[in-house]
Design a protein around this motif. Structure first.
Motif, mmCIF file in Angstrom:
data_model
loop_
_atom_site.group_PDB
_atom_site.id
_atom_site.type_symbol
_atom_site.label_atom_id
_atom_site.label_comp_id
_atom_site.label_asym_id
_atom_site.label_seq_id
_atom_site.Cartn_x
_atom_site.Cartn_y
_atom_site.Cartn_z
ATOM 1 N N VAL A 1 47.761 36.540 30.823
ATOM 2 C CA VAL A 1 48.537 35.972 29.712
ATOM 3 C C VAL A 1 48.626 34.457 29.885
ATOM 4 O O VAL A 1 49.053 33.970 30.945
ATOM 5 C CB VAL A 1 49.960 36.569 29.665
ATOM 6 N N VAL A 2 48.261 33.713 28.868
ATOM 7 C CA VAL A 2 48.358 32.247 28.915
ATOM 8 C C VAL A 2 49.827 31.861 29.066
ATOM 9 O O VAL A 2 50.666 32.277 28.255
ATOM 10 C CB VAL A 2 47.777 31.617 27.637
ATOM 11 N N PRO B 1 43.407 24.915 36.161
ATOM 12 C CA PRO B 1 42.258 24.000 36.267
ATOM 13 C C PRO B 1 41.889 23.391 34.909
ATOM 14 O O PRO B 1 41.870 24.082 33.890
ATOM 15 C CB PRO B 1 41.128 24.903 36.774
ATOM 16 N N GLY B 2 41.637 22.098 34.915
ATOM 17 C CA GLY B 2 41.118 21.437 33.722
ATOM 18 C C GLY B 2 42.118 21.131 32.633
ATOM 19 O O GLY B 2 41.743 20.646 31.562
ATOM 20 N N ILE B 3 43.404 21.393 32.858
ATOM 21 C CA ILE B 3 44.415 21.164 31.826
ATOM 22 C C ILE B 3 45.227 19.922 32.157
ATOM 23 O O ILE B 3 45.824 19.820 33.235
ATOM 24 C CB ILE B 3 45.334 22.385 31.657
ATOM 25 N N SER C 1 41.908 31.704 36.630
ATOM 26 C CA SER C 1 43.252 31.479 37.150
ATOM 27 C C SER C 1 44.297 32.245 36.349
ATOM 28 O O SER C 1 45.227 32.830 36.913
ATOM 29 C CB SER C 1 43.558 29.979 37.126
ATOM 30 N N ILE C 2 44.154 32.267 35.028
ATOM 31 C CA ILE C 2 45.105 33.006 34.180
ATOM 32 C C ILE C 2 45.025 34.502 34.470
ATOM 33 O O ILE C 2 46.046 35.200 34.562
ATOM 34 C CB ILE C 2 44.818 32.726 32.689
ATOM 35 N N ALA C 3 43.811 34.999 34.641
ATOM 36 C CA ALA C 3 43.636 36.426 34.927
ATOM 37 C C ALA C 3 44.224 36.803 36.278
ATOM 38 O O ALA C 3 44.839 37.866 36.427
ATOM 39 C CB ALA C 3 42.149 36.784 34.861
ATOM 40 N N ALA D 1 36.733 35.540 32.334
ATOM 41 C CA ALA D 1 36.758 35.502 33.791
ATOM 42 C C ALA D 1 35.800 36.510 34.414
ATOM 43 O O ALA D 1 35.346 36.321 35.553
ATOM 44 C CB ALA D 1 38.177 35.762 34.291
ATOM 45 N N ALA D 2 35.466 37.564 33.668
ATOM 46 C CA ALA D 2 34.628 38.636 34.210
ATOM 47 C C ALA D 2 33.145 38.303 34.215
ATOM 48 O O ALA D 2 32.352 39.043 34.796
ATOM 49 C CB ALA D 2 34.859 39.927 33.411
#
Length: 312
Positions: free
Chosen positions: A124-125, A136-138, A116-118, A87-88
């Motif tokens: 954490v997933v 997104p995308g899942i 989004s997770i971050a 994400a960074a």
């Protein structure tokens, strides 16, 4: 319609009812035992493999063979071992690292998923299917696969390989019917053990069986642990008479090939790629312009001063 014995397939023996057990327990036990002895050594099956690694592998495995995924996955996780690490960086770095895996929009979705997770899950997933679906995308398959394989929750997981094994071994059909999430999940749920670790092993085992034994074009029925109880084999391998999967168009000369050439140029360059440079990539101007327009529309390329670059 008459039955046909394929090359390498012997005429099936009379089915032994005792091998079917009661309900689905015998089939599941057989697959789990076979998987324990025959599973391939793949990164996502090793102890301690992270939920993030499982999620990345599921994105990469969509429409890409395992042999091409493994080295890219290992490089990816060495560079971005957590969602926060990915994400960074700019989305374009994810697209660049995707390299030759194909269908690079998956890289954009994976980057958006990491962001989004971050931001929403503390890096954490999530383990819950509904929370995974909100990323997104899942889609339904990926959400269930991550929850089942990374966290050990009991969920039916259905991919193309599993659908094919169930169609043959249970329904007696040479090929599965067109995908239907409701029908396919119900069929897998009916076979799934109640014990979560056993359910996880069965999901993975049935998927592996379809990938390396009960293959689409050349099933190795003599090596299949379900051979003596397989409904398709018992019926004499009847031809499939229902709808067939659409045949993918040739890659050579297609818009996909042109898009791939432009994407390769964008990945290799660390400065804007000019219109003059893009013209040299493909002789058909109409097709070339159409491919470039598609990449811009999909946000895989952006206009920049002096030409085009990967997304920032």
């Amino acid at each position: 319609m008459g039955s046909r014995i394929r090359a390498g397939q012997s005429r099936p023996p009379r089915r032994d009812p005792s091998e079917r057990g009661t309900g689905s327990s015998k089939l599941a036990d057989t697959v789990i035992a076979w998987f324990a002895q025959n599973q391939r050594d793949l990164p996502w099956r090793r102890p301690g493999f992270s939920a993030w690694g499982t999620l990345v592998s599921e994105f990469m495995l969509q429409q890409t063979p395992v042999s091409r995924v493994v080295p890219r996955l290992e490089e990816w996780l060495e560079r971005w071992p957590t969602p926060a690490d990915l994400a960074a960086v700019p989305a374009g770095e994810a697209v660049r690292a995707w390299a030759s895996l194909g269908y690079p929009r998956r890289a954009l979705w994976l980057h958006a998923c990491a962001v989004s997770i971050a931001e929403r899950h503390g890096g954490v997933v999530p383990h819950d299917v509904d929370e995974l679906l909100a990323l997104p995308g899942i889609g339904d398959y990926t959400a269930r696969a991550v929850s089942a394989f990374a966290y050990g929750h009991r969920h039916p997981v259905v991919d193309t390989n599993i659908r094919r094994v169930i169609a043959r071994a249970v329904a007696g059909q040479g090929e599965p019917s067109p995908p239907s999430a409701r029908r396919d999940l119900a069929a897998m749920e009916a076979l799934l053990p109640q014990d979560p670790p056993q359910a996880r092993a069965f999901n993975a085992g049935l998927m592996e069986l379809g990938a390396i034994v009960c293959t689409a074009r050349a099933p190795r029925c003599e090596s299949c642990p379900l051979a003596r109880s397989c409904s398709w084999r018992a019926a004499g391998y009847p031809e499939h008479t229902g709808p067939r999967k659409a045949v993918q168009k040739k890659y050579e000369g297609s818009d996909r090939q042109v898009r791939g050439l432009i994407m390769a140029e964008l990945r290799a360059a660390h400065k804007p790629v000019t219109d003059t440079e893009i013209v040299t990539l493909w002789p058909d101007a109409t097709q070339r312009d159409r491919a470039l327009a598609g990449l811009l529309r999909d946000s895989l390329a952006i206009r920049a001063q002096g030409g085009y670059t990967l997304p920032s």
